[in-house]
Design a protein around this motif. Sequence first.
Motif, PDB file in Angstrom:
ATOM      1  N   PRO A  38       0.797  -1.233   0.000  1.00 34.32           N
ATOM      2  CA  PRO A  38       0.000   0.000   0.000  1.00 34.32           C
ATOM      3  C   PRO A  38       0.828   1.280   0.000  1.00 34.32           C
ATOM      4  CG  PRO A  38      -0.845  -1.562   1.617  1.00 34.32           C
ATOM      5  CD  PRO A  38       0.446  -2.113   1.127  1.00 34.32           C
ATOM      6  N   GLU A  39       2.081   1.185   0.415  1.00 32.58           N
ATOM      7  CA  GLU A  39       2.923   2.377   0.443  1.00 32.58           C
ATOM      8  C   GLU A  39       3.179   2.949  -0.953  1.00 32.58           C
ATOM      9  OE1 GLU A  39       5.742  -1.253   0.794  1.00 32.58           O
ATOM     10  OE2 GLU A  39       3.726  -0.663   1.431  1.00 32.58           O
ATOM     11  N   PHE A  40       2.895   2.169  -1.987  1.00 33.88           N
ATOM     12  CA  PHE A  40       3.079   2.642  -3.360  1.00 33.88           C
ATOM     13  C   PHE A  40       1.811   3.239  -3.962  1.00 33.88           C
ATOM     14  CE2 PHE A  40       6.631  -0.282  -2.946  1.00 33.88           C
ATOM     15  CZ  PHE A  40       7.640   0.365  -3.640  1.00 33.88           C
ATOM     16  N   TRP A  41       0.681   3.099  -3.303  1.00 38.01           N
ATOM     17  CA  TRP A  41      -0.599   3.411  -3.956  1.00 38.01           C
ATOM     18  C   TRP A  41      -0.869   4.902  -4.138  1.00 38.01           C
ATOM     19  CZ3 TRP A  41      -4.198  -0.369  -0.802  1.00 38.01           C
ATOM     20  CH2 TRP A  41      -3.781  -1.683  -1.051  1.00 38.01           C
ATOM     21  N   ASP A  42      -0.091   5.747  -3.517  1.00 34.23           N
ATOM     22  CA  ASP A  42      -0.241   7.190  -3.738  1.00 34.23           C
ATOM     23  C   ASP A  42       0.646   7.681  -4.885  1.00 34.23           C
ATOM     24  OD1 ASP A  42      -2.195   7.811  -1.828  1.00 34.23           O
ATOM     25  OD2 ASP A  42      -0.696   7.807  -0.224  1.00 34.23           O
TER      26      ASP A  42
END
Length: 209
Positions: free
Chosen positions: A112-116
């Motif tokens: 999830p750390e990549f989803w932005d």
Amino acid sequence: MKIFIVGGTGRVGQSLAKQLLQAGHEVIVGSRHEVAELVALGIKFKKLDLHASVVEIAQVIGQVDAIYFTAGSRGKDLLQSDAFGAVKTMEAAKLNGINRYIMLSAQKSLEPEFWDLEPYVHIKDYYTAKFFADKYLMDSTTLNFTILQPVALVEEKGTGQFASGEVINKTIAIDDVALALLVALEQPTTFKKVLPISNGNQSLSEIWN
């Protein structure tokens, strides 16, 4: 082998169904609608509603050797189809004593750390659904799973050449995603693994040795 594809009428699912059939497998597709081209090839269809109960889904799937999940609502029904629908097919597999389960997911679905960041930021809800389905498969079942995480899909001719791990590119042909799913079926080095994949310059035997 006798194979059930959940959602085998999408782009990857149709290619997978054809390739499985060509490889000598018996193929059953579970979806809301038949595809005439696949029926003409001898692929069986069963009407499958991912809103149904686990017991009802298990009855539709029946006794098979492996299940693929390639379904996707294209953002229209993420919770009930992409997330919980997937979970119900896993529970149906358990109910029917089916051990092999292969999930078509997406690159970074478990990060999830990549989803932005681009390009994930535009489809964060989709990634959220895939995250919970993938995590459930890994952590809440004893299924012999493979989670395939392709990069962006492109409608180009398949090359049969791949990349994985740290050396990964930005796109992959739809037919090559299906080929990777096919090869993973009986490839022990893919069992209990999460596998990012793109087109590249290696064969599957090289990257999954």
